[in-house]
Design a protein around this motif. Sequence first.
Motif, mmCIF file in Angstrom:
data_model
loop_
_atom_site.group_PDB
_atom_site.id
_atom_site.type_symbol
_atom_site.label_atom_id
_atom_site.label_comp_id
_atom_site.label_asym_id
_atom_site.label_seq_id
_atom_site.Cartn_x
_atom_site.Cartn_y
_atom_site.Cartn_z
ATOM 1 N N ARG A 214 -5.816 -2.994 19.454
ATOM 2 C CA ARG A 214 -7.091 -2.573 20.038
ATOM 3 C C ARG A 214 -7.435 -1.197 19.496
ATOM 4 N NH1 ARG A 214 -5.775 -2.742 25.097
ATOM 5 N NH2 ARG A 214 -6.465 -4.891 25.428
ATOM 6 N N TYR A 215 -8.704 -1.001 19.163
ATOM 7 C CA TYR A 215 -9.129 0.262 18.588
ATOM 8 C C TYR A 215 -9.687 1.194 19.652
ATOM 9 C CZ TYR A 215 -8.551 -2.231 14.223
ATOM 10 O OH TYR A 215 -8.010 -2.958 13.175
ATOM 11 N N PRO A 216 -9.649 2.505 19.415
ATOM 12 C CA PRO A 216 -10.170 3.457 20.395
ATOM 13 C C PRO A 216 -11.612 3.132 20.789
ATOM 14 C CG PRO A 216 -8.985 4.625 18.670
ATOM 15 C CD PRO A 216 -9.079 3.193 18.228
ATOM 16 N N GLY A 217 -11.878 3.156 22.070
ATOM 17 C CA GLY A 217 -13.229 2.904 22.559
ATOM 18 C C GLY A 217 -13.508 1.462 22.914
ATOM 19 N N GLU A 218 -12.626 0.537 22.501
ATOM 20 C CA GLU A 218 -12.837 -0.865 22.848
ATOM 21 C C GLU A 218 -12.401 -1.105 24.285
ATOM 22 O OE1 GLU A 218 -12.613 -3.635 18.966
ATOM 23 O OE2 GLU A 218 -10.661 -2.916 19.668
ATOM 24 N N SER B 60 2.570 -1.192 13.296
ATOM 25 C CA SER B 60 3.058 0.136 12.958
ATOM 26 C C SER B 60 3.231 0.961 14.223
ATOM 27 C CB SER B 60 2.068 0.836 12.031
ATOM 28 O OG SER B 60 0.888 1.179 12.749
ATOM 29 N N GLU B 61 3.774 2.150 14.066
ATOM 30 C CA GLU B 61 3.903 3.051 15.213
ATOM 31 C C GLU B 61 2.535 3.415 15.780
ATOM 32 O OE1 GLU B 61 6.165 6.422 14.079
ATOM 33 O OE2 GLU B 61 8.025 5.305 13.755
ATOM 34 N N GLU B 62 1.522 3.380 14.935
ATOM 35 C CA GLU B 62 0.162 3.707 15.382
ATOM 36 C C GLU B 62 -0.518 2.511 16.044
ATOM 37 O OE1 GLU B 62 1.934 5.497 12.165
ATOM 38 O OE2 GLU B 62 0.700 3.715 11.786
ATOM 39 N N ARG B 63 0.158 1.359 16.089
ATOM 40 C CA ARG B 63 -0.354 0.145 16.712
ATOM 41 C C ARG B 63 -1.486 -0.486 15.932
ATOM 42 N NH1 ARG B 63 3.004 -2.360 19.813
ATOM 43 N NH2 ARG B 63 1.284 -3.421 20.859
ATOM 44 N N LEU C 50 -5.870 3.148 6.268
ATOM 45 C CA LEU C 50 -5.315 1.825 6.503
ATOM 46 C C LEU C 50 -4.376 1.787 7.706
ATOM 47 C CD1 LEU C 50 -4.516 0.503 2.893
ATOM 48 C CD2 LEU C 50 -6.230 -0.391 4.484
ATOM 49 N N ARG C 51 -3.924 2.968 8.133
ATOM 50 C CA ARG C 51 -3.027 3.009 9.294
ATOM 51 C C ARG C 51 -3.603 3.808 10.457
ATOM 52 N NH1 ARG C 51 3.098 4.174 7.515
ATOM 53 N NH2 ARG C 51 3.236 4.201 9.800
ATOM 54 N N ASP C 52 -4.862 4.174 10.350
ATOM 55 C CA ASP C 52 -5.498 4.989 11.376
ATOM 56 C C ASP C 52 -6.304 4.106 12.332
ATOM 57 O OD1 ASP C 52 -6.890 6.791 12.933
ATOM 58 O OD2 ASP C 52 -7.563 8.032 11.257
ATOM 59 N N PRO C 53 -5.893 3.978 13.594
ATOM 60 C CA PRO C 53 -6.653 3.144 14.537
ATOM 61 C C PRO C 53 -8.099 3.588 14.693
ATOM 62 C CG PRO C 53 -4.509 3.725 15.451
ATOM 63 C CD PRO C 53 -4.691 4.569 14.216
ATOM 64 N N ALA D 146 0.814 -1.219 0.000
ATOM 65 C CA ALA D 146 0.000 0.000 0.000
ATOM 66 C C ALA D 146 0.844 1.266 0.000
ATOM 67 C CB ALA D 146 -0.932 -0.009 1.206
ATOM 68 N N ASN D 147 1.971 1.247 0.725
ATOM 69 C CA ASN D 147 2.854 2.414 0.787
ATOM 70 C C ASN D 147 2.080 3.694 1.126
ATOM 71 O OD1 ASN D 147 5.200 0.933 0.027
ATOM 72 N ND2 ASN D 147 4.519 0.999 -2.111
ATOM 73 N N VAL D 148 1.308 3.625 2.204
ATOM 74 C CA VAL D 148 0.464 4.753 2.585
ATOM 75 C C VAL D 148 1.040 5.432 3.829
ATOM 76 C CG1 VAL D 148 -1.626 3.800 1.566
ATOM 77 C CG2 VAL D 148 -1.042 3.227 3.930
#
Length: 333
Positions: A327-331, A205-208, A167-170, A159-161
């Motif tokens: 884990r995503y925000p709010g979970e 990724s750094e964003e987990r 795709l990389r945003d939790p 993807a190289n995004v």
Amino acid sequence: MTGQNVRWGILATGGMAATFTADLVDLVDAEVVAVASRSPEPAKAFAERFGIPRAYGDWESLARDEEIDIVYVATPHSAHRAAAGLCLEAGRNVLCEKPFTLNAREATELTGLARDRGRFLMEAMWMYCHPMVRRLKALIDDGAIGEVRTVQADFGLAANVPASHRLRDPALGGGALLDLGVYPVSFTQLLLGEPSDVVAKATLSEERVDLQTGALLSWENGAVASVHCSIVGGTATSASVTGSEGRIDIPYGFFFPDRFVLHREGRDAEEFTADPADGARNTLKHEAAEAMRALRAGETESPLVPLDGTLAVMRTLDVIRARIGVRYPGEAD
């Protein structure tokens, strides 16, 4: 509902919505009557592009439109629960893009809501409706390769995004697993059902969120499956199913194949190819046709994409995420 056109509403105006709508308008018994976005401008532009008569700048207006028979939800998957839930609450039937939701809890809520309201609900897992996948499953169900022992499937792309991309945003449910890994997991569970055990590893990724994930699934009958997904490298995107009496190999694009090969001991390899009458291999029209067939038959679930199967896949994705630490925000913890 019998005999008349099925009237569709499109909720979202991104690339997936455009692809689906382009295929939908080619079906003679489908009519796209409305589209909605969070603001008026993209909805109006989408409506003009596809000749859709009504454009709404909010989701609620689409959900309340009683001249819509079914809504196709194509938002980012982080918004599937809210968007599909809004439509079901308003009495609309729903075809919701994959992955169905962020997690099994949300999927259970949507399924319960649809069943309580008596509304049709289906995950847009187009692979399950694809003629060649259905043909493959029928062969396996008929014993063409004996008892299924192993499944291998992968889906990866480079993807190289940037970190800001969905795709990389939790917050948007980013990572390879939900976007791409849902395909090999769903393919495996189409043939073997829900696994009894899951082992998984991932590169985060750094964003987990997961950049690539590999998982080994196992069943109490001894069957095993190896699945892999990636957004940092293009893979063969192939699959292989081995049974006690043979093997089926599916080349590139296992979830929308134009051919597959059956191997059995003592026999020549047998190639199965798509019927040209089925159209392009990557068309989404088959899932739309199945949703419309079910509506006309008065069904609230599709036997090709049953809600219990969707819930089982979401549970497996949850387990894999727990194993790899995503884990995503709010979970909840």
